[in-house]
Design a protein around this motif. Structure first.
Motif, mmCIF file in Angstrom:
data_model
loop_
_atom_site.group_PDB
_atom_site.id
_atom_site.type_symbol
_atom_site.label_atom_id
_atom_site.label_comp_id
_atom_site.label_asym_id
_atom_site.label_seq_id
_atom_site.Cartn_x
_atom_site.Cartn_y
_atom_site.Cartn_z
ATOM 1 N N GLY A 74 0.838 -1.195 0.000
ATOM 2 C CA GLY A 74 0.000 0.000 0.000
ATOM 3 C C GLY A 74 0.864 1.232 0.000
ATOM 4 O O GLY A 74 2.066 1.183 -0.299
ATOM 5 N N GLN A 75 0.230 2.337 0.324
ATOM 6 C CA GLN A 75 0.934 3.609 0.467
ATOM 7 C C GLN A 75 0.539 4.201 1.811
ATOM 8 O O GLN A 75 -0.595 4.058 2.259
ATOM 9 C CB GLN A 75 0.545 4.556 -0.671
ATOM 10 C CG GLN A 75 0.957 4.044 -2.042
ATOM 11 C CD GLN A 75 0.302 4.827 -3.169
ATOM 12 O OE1 GLN A 75 -0.868 5.191 -3.097
ATOM 13 N NE2 GLN A 75 1.054 5.067 -4.224
ATOM 14 N N VAL A 76 1.487 4.873 2.440
ATOM 15 C CA VAL A 76 1.253 5.439 3.763
ATOM 16 C C VAL A 76 1.895 6.812 3.826
ATOM 17 O O VAL A 76 2.905 7.081 3.184
ATOM 18 C CB VAL A 76 1.809 4.480 4.856
ATOM 19 C CG1 VAL A 76 3.323 4.396 4.824
ATOM 20 C CG2 VAL A 76 1.300 4.837 6.219
ATOM 21 N N ARG A 77 1.281 7.700 4.611
ATOM 22 C CA ARG A 77 1.808 9.053 4.765
ATOM 23 C C ARG A 77 2.698 9.110 6.003
ATOM 24 O O ARG A 77 2.290 8.750 7.099
ATOM 25 C CB ARG A 77 0.666 10.058 4.882
ATOM 26 C CG ARG A 77 1.135 11.480 4.636
ATOM 27 C CD ARG A 77 0.011 12.407 4.263
ATOM 28 N NE ARG A 77 -0.739 12.057 3.079
ATOM 29 C CZ ARG A 77 -0.363 12.277 1.816
ATOM 30 N NH1 ARG A 77 0.811 12.834 1.571
ATOM 31 N NH2 ARG A 77 -1.142 11.956 0.803
ATOM 32 N N LEU A 78 3.940 9.554 5.785
ATOM 33 C CA LEU A 78 4.912 9.674 6.878
ATOM 34 C C LEU A 78 4.632 10.918 7.721
ATOM 35 O O LEU A 78 3.884 11.807 7.298
ATOM 36 C CB LEU A 78 6.325 9.765 6.292
ATOM 37 C CG LEU A 78 6.808 8.565 5.488
ATOM 38 C CD1 LEU A 78 8.198 8.854 4.912
ATOM 39 C CD2 LEU A 78 6.831 7.306 6.338
ATOM 40 N N PRO A 79 5.258 11.033 8.887
ATOM 41 C CA PRO A 79 5.070 12.217 9.720
ATOM 42 C C PRO A 79 5.428 13.533 9.014
ATOM 43 O O PRO A 79 4.882 14.585 9.354
ATOM 44 C CB PRO A 79 5.999 11.971 10.913
ATOM 45 C CG PRO A 79 6.127 10.500 10.994
ATOM 46 C CD PRO A 79 6.068 10.013 9.572
ATOM 47 N N ASN A 80 6.329 13.495 8.013
ATOM 48 C CA ASN A 80 6.693 14.720 7.289
ATOM 49 C C ASN A 80 5.722 15.039 6.153
ATOM 50 O O ASN A 80 5.937 15.978 5.394
ATOM 51 C CB ASN A 80 8.133 14.640 6.756
ATOM 52 C CG ASN A 80 8.308 13.609 5.644
ATOM 53 O OD1 ASN A 80 7.373 12.914 5.256
ATOM 54 N ND2 ASN A 80 9.528 13.521 5.130
ATOM 55 N N GLY A 81 4.654 14.236 6.026
ATOM 56 C CA GLY A 81 3.633 14.485 5.015
ATOM 57 C C GLY A 81 3.843 13.762 3.700
ATOM 58 O O GLY A 81 2.948 13.758 2.854
ATOM 59 N N GLN A 82 5.002 13.153 3.497
ATOM 60 C CA GLN A 82 5.306 12.458 2.250
ATOM 61 C C GLN A 82 4.558 11.127 2.169
ATOM 62 O O GLN A 82 4.506 10.374 3.149
ATOM 63 C CB GLN A 82 6.804 12.180 2.137
ATOM 64 C CG GLN A 82 7.615 13.350 1.689
ATOM 65 C CD GLN A 82 7.550 13.537 0.178
ATOM 66 O OE1 GLN A 82 7.117 12.679 -0.574
ATOM 67 N NE2 GLN A 82 7.979 14.700 -0.258
ATOM 68 N N LEU A 83 4.017 10.840 1.002
ATOM 69 C CA LEU A 83 3.390 9.560 0.730
ATOM 70 C C LEU A 83 4.454 8.601 0.197
ATOM 71 O O LEU A 83 5.214 8.967 -0.714
ATOM 72 C CB LEU A 83 2.273 9.743 -0.301
ATOM 73 C CG LEU A 83 1.326 8.571 -0.504
ATOM 74 C CD1 LEU A 83 0.514 8.308 0.759
ATOM 75 C CD2 LEU A 83 0.399 8.848 -1.681
ATOM 76 N N VAL A 84 4.532 7.394 0.775
ATOM 77 C CA VAL A 84 5.547 6.407 0.382
ATOM 78 C C VAL A 84 4.919 5.025 0.258
ATOM 79 O O VAL A 84 3.835 4.773 0.784
ATOM 80 C CB VAL A 84 6.717 6.338 1.397
ATOM 81 C CG1 VAL A 84 7.474 7.649 1.481
ATOM 82 C CG2 VAL A 84 6.219 5.901 2.768
ATOM 83 N N VAL A 85 5.639 4.134 -0.421
ATOM 84 C CA VAL A 85 5.221 2.735 -0.485
ATOM 85 C C VAL A 85 5.436 2.079 0.873
ATOM 86 O O VAL A 85 6.296 2.489 1.653
ATOM 87 C CB VAL A 85 6.009 1.961 -1.568
ATOM 88 C CG1 VAL A 85 5.710 2.493 -2.945
ATOM 89 C CG2 VAL A 85 7.507 1.973 -1.294
ATOM 90 N N CYS A 86 4.631 1.067 1.141
ATOM 91 C CA CYS A 86 4.787 0.291 2.374
ATOM 92 C C CYS A 86 4.303 -1.121 2.104
ATOM 93 O O CYS A 86 3.696 -1.402 1.062
ATOM 94 C CB CYS A 86 4.013 0.912 3.529
ATOM 95 S SG CYS A 86 2.210 0.877 3.322
ATOM 96 N N GLY A 87 4.567 -1.993 3.039
ATOM 97 C CA GLY A 87 4.121 -3.362 2.888
ATOM 98 C C GLY A 87 4.009 -4.079 4.213
ATOM 99 O O GLY A 87 4.390 -3.547 5.262
ATOM 100 N N CYS A 88 3.485 -5.276 4.124
ATOM 101 C CA CYS A 88 3.320 -6.105 5.312
ATOM 102 C C CYS A 88 3.499 -7.549 4.879
ATOM 103 O O CYS A 88 3.045 -7.952 3.806
ATOM 104 C CB CYS A 88 1.926 -5.881 5.883
ATOM 105 S SG CYS A 88 1.644 -6.652 7.473
#
Length: 194
Positions: A77-91
């Motif tokens: 998926g995609q997740v928003r980091l504390p700095n506001g940037q959207l990045v890829v993520c996984g599980c």
């Protein structure tokens, strides 16, 4: 320059992973599903996909289930980091044997973190970010409220580095990684301090 939320950009998935590793506490699929659902919600992940060779808008979503994890190996998926940037993520999941429990591993690749401008400790032999540690610990805290688990660890490639039986109910005094250890129904966070 490519965007850190792009699935197809292999450099986003490069190097290694910054992780929240959760020792579920059993090998029961129903319990694993509760933790997975709570984790995905707590992290506010956008989408749930099975392939990283297609962008999210180019593929159908898959259910956020243990069955999907088994079929695809990773849920993405995609997740928003504390700095506001959207990045890829996984599980992903590491299934325990008869005498151990399952581990659920939520991760953001360090390639995507670097593109997103996350500052990390360059004097360490590994990637470390207090901002990302605290963010992942907060996700673990929210997850635990909905689906209690045995142990959480936070840091660079940490999943499975210890287990709840090794911890013996006590947070280490010196910590190279973050630990999330339940005690009397309360999840305690010991941040990395070395």
């Amino acid at each position: 320059m490519s965007h850190p939320a792009s699935f197809r950009d292999e450099s986003n998935w490069a190097d290694s992973y910054y992780e929240l590793g959760i020792e579920v506490g059993s090998t029961d699929d129903a319990r694993l599903q509760r933790v997975l659902s709570a984790l995905w919600s707590a992290a506010d992940v956008l989408g749930c996909f099975g392939r990283r060779d297609h962008e999210p808008h180019e593929q159908a979503q898959v259910p956020c289930t243990v069955a999907s994890l088994t079929e695809h190996g990773d849920l993405l998926g995609q997740v928003r980091l504390p700095n506001g940037q959207l990045v890829v993520c996984g599980c992903t999941v590491v299934r325990g044997g008869d005498d151990s429990s399952d581990w659920l591993d939520f991760y953001v690749p360090t390639g995507a973190l670097e593109k997103a401008g996350i500052v990390y400790w360059s004097d360490q032999p590994f990637f470390r970010s207090a901002v990302i540690d605290d963010w992942l610990a907060a996700i673990a805290m929210k997850t635990y409220q909905e689906a209690p688990f045995s142990l959480g660890v936070v840091g660079w490639t940490v999943s499975g580095c210890t287990d709840v039986s090794t911890m013996a109910g006590t947070l280490p005094t010196e910590r190279d990684i973050g630990y999330l250890l339940p005690n009397d129904g309360v999840l305690h966070y010991g941040a990395a301090n070395t």
